[in-house]
Write a protein that holds these residues in place. Structure first.
Motif, short mmCIF file in Angstrom:
data_model
loop_
_atom_site.label_atom_id
_atom_site.label_comp_id
_atom_site.label_asym_id
_atom_site.label_seq_id
_atom_site.Cartn_x
_atom_site.Cartn_y
_atom_site.Cartn_z
N MET A 1 0.84 -1.19 0.00
CA MET A 1 0.00 0.00 0.00
C MET A 1 0.88 1.25 0.00
N LYS A 2 0.45 2.26 -0.69
CA LYS A 2 1.21 3.50 -0.69
C LYS A 2 0.87 4.31 0.55
N LYS A 3 1.84 5.04 1.05
CA LYS A 3 1.59 5.99 2.12
C LYS A 3 1.66 7.38 1.52
N ILE A 4 0.53 8.08 1.50
CA ILE A 4 0.51 9.42 0.95
C ILE A 4 0.58 10.39 2.12
N LEU A 5 1.78 10.66 2.59
CA LEU A 5 1.96 11.56 3.72
C LEU A 5 3.08 12.50 3.33
N LEU A 234 -10.29 -10.51 8.94
CA LEU A 234 -8.96 -10.07 9.38
C LEU A 234 -7.95 -11.21 9.32
N ASP A 235 -8.38 -12.43 9.57
CA ASP A 235 -7.48 -13.58 9.46
C ASP A 235 -7.00 -13.76 8.02
N LYS A 236 -7.91 -13.55 7.09
CA LYS A 236 -7.55 -13.69 5.68
C LYS A 236 -6.57 -12.59 5.25
N LEU A 237 -6.82 -11.37 5.71
CA LEU A 237 -6.01 -10.24 5.28
C LEU A 237 -4.67 -10.16 6.01
N GLY A 244 -4.63 -4.92 6.08
CA GLY A 244 -5.32 -5.41 7.27
C GLY A 244 -5.53 -4.30 8.28
N GLN A 245 -4.55 -3.43 8.44
CA GLN A 245 -4.67 -2.33 9.40
C GLN A 245 -5.66 -1.27 8.91
N THR A 246 -5.67 -1.03 7.61
CA THR A 246 -6.66 -0.07 7.06
C THR A 246 -8.07 -0.60 7.28
N VAL A 247 -8.28 -1.88 7.01
CA VAL A 247 -9.60 -2.49 7.22
C VAL A 247 -9.97 -2.46 8.70
N LEU A 248 -9.03 -2.76 9.57
CA LEU A 248 -9.29 -2.71 11.01
C LEU A 248 -9.70 -1.31 11.44
N SER A 249 -9.00 -0.31 10.93
CA SER A 249 -9.33 1.08 11.25
C SER A 249 -10.74 1.43 10.78
N GLU A 250 -11.07 1.02 9.56
CA GLU A 250 -12.41 1.30 9.02
C GLU A 250 -13.49 0.62 9.86
N LEU A 251 -13.24 -0.61 10.27
CA LEU A 251 -14.23 -1.34 11.06
C LEU A 251 -14.45 -0.68 12.42
N THR A 277 4.73 -2.60 13.16
CA THR A 277 4.74 -1.18 12.83
C THR A 277 3.33 -0.75 12.45
N ILE A 278 2.85 0.32 13.05
CA ILE A 278 1.49 0.78 12.81
C ILE A 278 1.46 1.77 11.64
N THR A 279 0.52 1.61 10.74
CA THR A 279 0.40 2.52 9.60
C THR A 279 -0.17 3.86 10.07
N ASP A 280 0.03 4.88 9.25
CA ASP A 280 -0.51 6.21 9.57
C ASP A 280 -2.03 6.16 9.70
N ARG A 281 -2.67 5.37 8.85
CA ARG A 281 -4.14 5.30 8.87
C ARG A 281 -4.65 4.77 10.20
N LEU A 282 -4.08 3.68 10.68
CA LEU A 282 -4.52 3.12 11.95
C LEU A 282 -4.07 4.00 13.12
N ALA A 283 -2.90 4.60 13.01
CA ALA A 283 -2.40 5.48 14.07
C ALA A 283 -3.35 6.64 14.30
N SER A 284 -3.92 7.19 13.23
CA SER A 284 -4.85 8.31 13.40
C SER A 284 -6.12 7.87 14.11
#
Length: 427
Positions: A1-5, A234-237, A244-251, A277-284
């Motif tokens: 995944m790209k990080k656009i930051l 989440l197990d699949k991803l 997986g972290q983006t989906v977790l954040s959305e959920l 390591t936590i992604t920016d999306r989940l960190a927010s």
């Protein structure tokens, strides 16, 4: 995944090597100087940079490859323009009535095509059912009946627009029609959605499809085994991966929006305990939730143009207790609940309880008219869901309440006005 930051300094340094540019032509007399560019990560807008108007044109230089949804936000006039990038130059012309944008003309081929397809799709979903009902009252051999039949036939047909040379346009419309259109939703299984989310390319995160896909996935599984459905996904991803972290954040956000506290807390706990390591999306998401946990100090806020107070910030307001309410003049639940707060305002005042209303309105006239009835402290950025409140205080709906003690610690998060009044024995 790209990080656009992208930091503003980085943007300045890289702008001469732009991958592509976005040019927005403003109308004459449009009194706006600034425009803020956003990309998308799941359902979260990511700020890229801000530009000022030059010769009535805003020009953004984007330094990386990016295919997906974008938007430009005009903060002083509270206008938003959405568009797509195919990793090629974007060219847009605006028409306005005063300071309100009334039309967006997409001059580049990709955006013109996307706009045409979307317009056709909306007509098919909204207008076609109505025309089909009207047709029952007209004979096919009348002039109007013939015209009606022809329009129904046109709307019923497939859109033959050639999107093959535009990967994002093709990706978005193909997968929207397959997974989210009304005619196909009931045919799609949870396994179908899991496999698509798992195998899709990076355009899933930039397409705006992820949130509705997850809602469709949860609805498809029913209410009896929500945790089982989420765990399977989440197990699949693999929750440690960026997707997986983006989906977790959305959920977590979805469970927040729909007041599913049990599941929100379960998966928020999972996110907190990740060792990777936590992604920016989940960190927010983690930060927004941490800001408003019970016992946390409510993040301070500098008032913009508050009424009924001389205080400069929330923390400057002196009271034994404070009730913070996020609301809007266009919110039907607020229309029902805030008058109940008003009826008990003097009683609350006598107990040294202060109310602070922070509005997510966009229309100044509507906001000003409404607060004339509210004697408590009122303030608003007049930017709607583009205001800072949403992310800082994890606000997903209005009204949202917080009760603070004299030291600005969060001591209660009532769900409704009745819970607020009950907390203070004011019912």
């Amino acid at each position: 995944m790209k990080k656009i930051l992208l930091l503003s300094g980085m943007m300045a340094g890289l702008s001469i090597h732009a991958q592509f540019s976005i040019t927005i032509q403003g109308p004459e007399g449009f009194k706006e100087q600034d425009a803020v560019l956003y990309t998308l990560s799941g359902s979260k807008d990511i700020i890229v940079t801000k530009e000022q108007k030059k010769n009535n044109v805003w020009t953004f230089k984007y330094p990386k490859a990016y295919s997906g949804m974008m938007k430009a936000y005009f903060p002083n006039t509270n206008n938003t323009v959405t568009f797509i990038s195919e990793n090629k130059n974007v060219n847009i012309r605006l028409e306005a009535d005063g300071n309100k944008i009334k039309d967006i003309i997409y001059l580049d081929e990709a955006n013109a095509l996307m706009s045409s397809i979307q317009e056709s799709s909306q007509k098919k979903e909204v207008i076609l059912p109505a025309l089909s009902q009207i047709k029952e009252y007209y004979k096919d051999n009348t002039e109007f009946g013939k015209a009606l039949k022809a329009e129904i036939g046109r709307l019923s047909g497939n859109d033959n627009s050639d999107a093959s040379k535009f990967p994002f346009v093709n990706y978005y419309n193909t997968n929207y029609n397959k997974y989210l259109s009304a005619e196909n939703t009931k045919k799609i299984s949870q396994d179908d959605i899991i496999n698509f989310i798992d195998k899709s390319n990076d355009m899933l995160e930039t397409s705006s499809l992820l949130r509705p896909l997850l809602v469709a996935y949860l609805n498809n599984g029913g209410n009896t085994n929500v945790a089982g459905s989420v765990d399977q996904l989440l197990d699949k991803l693999k929750v440690e991966t960026p997707r997986g972290q983006t989906v977790l954040s959305e959920l977590i956000d979805i469970f927040d929006v729909y007041d599913m506290a049990e599941y929100k807390n379960k998966y928020l706990g999972l996110a907190k305990n990740l060792k990777c390591t936590i992604t920016d999306r989940l960190a927010s998401t983690l930060k927004s939730n941490a800001n408003v946990e019970l016992g946390a100090v409510f993040p301070n806020y500098k008032f913009q143009s508050a009424v009924n107070t001389d205080a400069k910030t929330i923390h400057d307001v002196k009271a034994d207790k404070k009730v913070i309410v996020f609301w809007s003049s266009t919110c039907s639940h607020c229309e029902t609940e805030l008058p109940q707060l008003l009826a008990k305002y003097k009683e609350l005042q006598a107990k040294k309880i202060q109310i602070i209303g922070l509005s997510l309105d966009t229309d100044k006239s509507s906001y000003t008219t409404r607060i004339a009835a509210f004697p408590w402290i009122n303030d608003s950025e007049l930017r709607g869901w583009n205001s800072s409140y949403s992310e800082t205080y994890n606000v997903h709906a209005t009204p949202t309440y917080f009760i603070l003690d004299a030291n600005n610690k969060i001591i209660s998060k009532p769900e409704h006005v009745g819970n607020v009044l009950e907390y203070f024995n004011a019912k």
